[in-house]
Scaffold this motif. Structure first.
Motif, PDB file in Angstrom:
ATOM      1  N   VAL A 236       0.869  -1.181   0.000  1.00  8.40           N
ATOM      2  CA  VAL A 236       0.000   0.000   0.000  1.00  8.40           C
ATOM      3  C   VAL A 236       0.906   1.232   0.000  1.00  8.40           C
ATOM      4  N   GLY A 237       0.673   2.138  -0.939  1.00 12.48           N
ATOM      5  CA  GLY A 237       1.473   3.356  -1.024  1.00 12.48           C
ATOM      6  C   GLY A 237       0.700   4.548  -0.485  1.00 12.48           C
ATOM      7  N   LEU A 238       1.312   5.248   0.482  1.00 13.77           N
ATOM      8  CA  LEU A 238       0.655   6.434   1.053  1.00 13.77           C
ATOM      9  C   LEU A 238       1.335   7.706   0.564  1.00 13.77           C
ATOM     10  N   VAL A 239       0.531   8.708   0.265  1.00 15.93           N
ATOM     11  CA  VAL A 239       1.037  10.036  -0.092  1.00 15.93           C
ATOM     12  C   VAL A 239       0.204  11.053   0.677  1.00 15.93           C
ATOM     13  N   ASN A 240       0.880  11.885   1.462  1.00 14.24           N
ATOM     14  CA  ASN A 240       0.203  12.977   2.173  1.00 14.24           C
ATOM     15  C   ASN A 240      -1.054  12.530   2.916  1.00 14.24           C
ATOM     16  N   GLY A 241      -0.965  11.436   3.637  1.00 13.27           N
ATOM     17  CA  GLY A 241      -2.081  11.019   4.477  1.00 13.27           C
ATOM     18  C   GLY A 241      -3.210  10.319   3.756  1.00 13.27           C
ATOM     19  N   GLY A 242      -2.996   9.961   2.503  1.00  8.56           N
ATOM     20  CA  GLY A 242      -4.024   9.226   1.762  1.00  8.56           C
ATOM     21  C   GLY A 242      -3.399   8.024   1.067  1.00  8.56           C
ATOM     22  N   ILE A 243      -4.241   7.042   0.710  1.00 11.52           N
ATOM     23  CA  ILE A 243      -3.711   5.874   0.011  1.00 11.52           C
ATOM     24  C   ILE A 243      -3.677   6.171  -1.484  1.00 11.52           C
ATOM     25  N   ALA A 244      -2.463   6.148  -2.044  1.00 14.54           N
ATOM     26  CA  ALA A 244      -2.295   6.427  -3.474  1.00 14.54           C
ATOM     27  C   ALA A 244      -2.586   5.187  -4.293  1.00 14.54           C
ATOM     28  N   TRP A 245      -2.178   4.037  -3.790  1.00 12.77           N
ATOM     29  CA  TRP A 245      -2.459   2.769  -4.478  1.00 12.77           C
ATOM     30  C   TRP A 245      -2.295   1.605  -3.519  1.00 12.77           C
ATOM     31  N   SER A 246      -2.916   0.491  -3.862  1.00 14.15           N
ATOM     32  CA  SER A 246      -2.808  -0.742  -3.089  1.00 14.15           C
ATOM     33  C   SER A 246      -2.807  -1.885  -4.091  1.00 14.15           C
ATOM     34  N   GLU A 247      -1.688  -2.625  -4.161  1.00 18.91           N
ATOM     35  CA  GLU A 247      -1.521  -3.618  -5.233  1.00 18.91           C
ATOM     36  C   GLU A 247      -0.861  -4.885  -4.692  1.00 18.91           C
ATOM     37  N   PRO A 248      -1.154  -6.029  -5.316  1.00 21.36           N
ATOM     38  CA  PRO A 248      -0.345  -7.215  -5.001  1.00 21.36           C
ATOM     39  C   PRO A 248       1.121  -6.891  -5.275  1.00 21.36           C
ATOM     40  N   ALA A 249       2.016  -7.399  -4.422  1.00 19.57           N
ATOM     41  CA  ALA A 249       3.427  -7.012  -4.519  1.00 19.57           C
ATOM     42  C   ALA A 249       4.001  -7.292  -5.904  1.00 19.57           C
ATOM     43  N   ASP A 250       3.563  -8.386  -6.526  1.00 17.93           N
ATOM     44  CA  ASP A 250       4.173  -8.713  -7.825  1.00 17.93           C
ATOM     45  C   ASP A 250       3.652  -7.836  -8.961  1.00 17.93           C
ATOM     46  N   ARG A 251       2.718  -6.933  -8.651  1.00 18.82           N
ATOM     47  CA  ARG A 251       2.230  -6.032  -9.704  1.00 18.82           C
ATOM     48  C   ARG A 251       2.690  -4.592  -9.504  1.00 18.82           C
ATOM     49  N   VAL A 252       3.471  -4.351  -8.446  1.00 17.98           N
ATOM     50  CA  VAL A 252       3.901  -2.980  -8.162  1.00 17.98           C
ATOM     51  C   VAL A 252       5.099  -2.645  -9.030  1.00 17.98           C
ATOM     52  N   GLY A 253       4.990  -1.586  -9.808  1.00 13.16           N
ATOM     53  CA  GLY A 253       6.086  -1.180 -10.692  1.00 13.16           C
ATOM     54  C   GLY A 253       7.001  -0.172 -10.012  1.00 13.16           C
TER      55      GLY A 253
END
Ligand SMILES: Nc1ncnc2c1ncn2[C@@H]1O[C@H](COP(=O)(O)OP(=O)(O)OP(=O)(O)O)[C@@H](O)[C@H]1O
Length: 270
Positions: A236-253
Motif C-alpha cells: 500500500v502506497g501512502l502520499v500525504n495522508g491518503g492511500i495512493a495505491w494498493s496492489e499485489p506485490a508482484d504487480r507494483v512497478g
C-alpha cells in the motif's frame, strides 16, 4: 473468534471465513488542527502480509498507532476480527485490543531480563499487571513463551539476557513477545530500520512466515521498497495522508514506488 494452536497462535481460517482480521474505513486524524490522515481504508486478512510504503510524514505510523489504540482517530472505524474497540468497554475492550500486537523499530526489551522473561511479559494484556514480574510467571506461561521463542528461531537464547543479544535477535524476541499476546493482527512499525541488511531479510522472512504459515494478519511500515516487494503479499502506497495505491506485490512497478518518494514540486513565485 479465530482458531488457535495449543500455544495460542492464530491458525489459518477455515475456507469461507470472509471477515478480515483488520478492517479500517474512513480513518481521519489531525494533530493541532492539521489533518495528517485523510480517510484511510485498509483491510488485512489472516495469512496476509501487507507493507505500507510512503515518504516521511505520509502518515504510515499514525495509521498503525490508531489501529493499535495508541492514538485516537478523529473519525472512521477500525474493526479487529469484526469487533470495533470504540464500541466496547471493560474486559471486552481489553480482549479486542489484545487482538492487535505491535512491534517497533526501537525494540524496548528489558535488557537485564532474559529473553524468556521478556516474552512472558507479552501476556500482560491477558494476565494483568502480575505478568510484569517474573516471580509471578506461571509455568504454563513460561511454556507458551518458549513456544513463541521457538517459533522465531530463538529458543536456544531463552535464558540469555536480552541486552546481550544482537539487534536482529532482539527484534525476533520482541516479535515473540508480541506473539505471547496471542494476537490476530501483528502491526510492525519500521521493524527492520535499525537492522543490517541480512538481519532485515531474516526478520521480514519471519513476518512473512507468521502470516503464511500461522495465519496472522501482518501490517508492516517499511522504508525499504525492495524488502516490501520481496516479502509482502500486498503493498500500500501512502502520499500525504491518503492511500495512493494498493496492489499485489508482484504487480507494483518501480514508477509507482518512485512516485511515493518524489519531492513536492517547488511553487514558483507569481
Ligand atoms: N504526536 C504528534 N503530534 C503532532 N504531530 C504529529 C504527531 N505524530 C505525527 N505527527 C505528524 O503527523 C504527520 C504524519 O506522521 P507519521 O509519523 O504518521 O508519518 P510517517 O509516514 O510514519 O513518517 P516517517 O516515515 O517519518 O516515520 C507528520 O507530519 C508528523 O509530523
Amino acid at each position: 473468534m479465530s482458531a488457535r494452536d495449543p500455544a495460542g497462535t492464530v491458525l489459518p481460517p477455515a475456507a469461507g471465513d470472509a471477515t478480515p482480521a483488520l478492517a479500517v474505513a474512513g480513518l481521519v486524524k489531525s494533530y493541532s488542527g492539521r489533518r495528517v490522515l485523510h480517510g484511510i481504508d485498509l483491510e488485512v486478512r489472516r495469512g496476509e502480509l501487507v507493507a505500507l510504503l510512503g515518504a516521511n510524514g505520509s502518515g504510515k505510523s499514525t495509521a498503525l498507532r490508531c489501529v493499535a489504540g495508541l492514538t485516537e482517530p478523529d473519525s472512521g472505524t477500525i474493526r479487529l476480527d469484526g469487533a470495533d474497540p470504540a464500541l466496547l468497554r471493560g474486559a471486552r475492550l481489553a480482549r479486542a485490543r489484545s487482538g492487535a500486537a505491535m512491534v517497533f523499530q526501537q525494540i524496548h526489551l528489558v535488557p537485564r531480563r532474559t529473553a524468556l522473561d521478556n516474552v512472558c511479559s507479552g501476556a500482560l494484556a491477558r494476565l494483568g499487571p502480575a505478568a510484569l514480574h517474573p516471580v509471578f510467571f506461571p509455568r504454563a506461561l513460561r511454556e507458551e513463551a518458549m513456544a513463541c521463542l521457538d517459533r522465531v528461531g530463538m529458543a536456544d537464547k531463552a535464558l540469555e539476557r536480552a541486552g546481550r543479544l544482537s539487534g536482529g535477535q532482539q527484534q525476533r524476541v520482541a516479535i515473540a513477545r508480541a506473539l505471547c499476546q496471542r494476537p490476530t493482527v501483528l502491526l510492525a512499525d519500521e521493524p527492520v530500520s535499525a537492522l543490517d541488511p541480512s538481519a532485515a531479510e531474516q526478520v521480514m522472512g519471519l513476518l512473512a512466515d507468521l502470516a503464511a504459515n500461522r495465519g496472522l494478519a501482518v501490517a508492516a511500515v517499511l522504508h525499504q521498497p525492495g524488502l516490501a516487494l520481496r516479502h509482502a503479499d500486498r503493498v500500500v502506497g501512502l502520499v500525504n495522508g491518503g492511500i495512493a495505491w494498493s496492489e499485489p506485490a508482484d504487480r507494483v512497478g518501480h514508477d509507482a514506488v518512485d512516485a511515493l518518494y518524489a519531492p513536492e514540486p517547488i511553487e514558483e513565485p507569481a
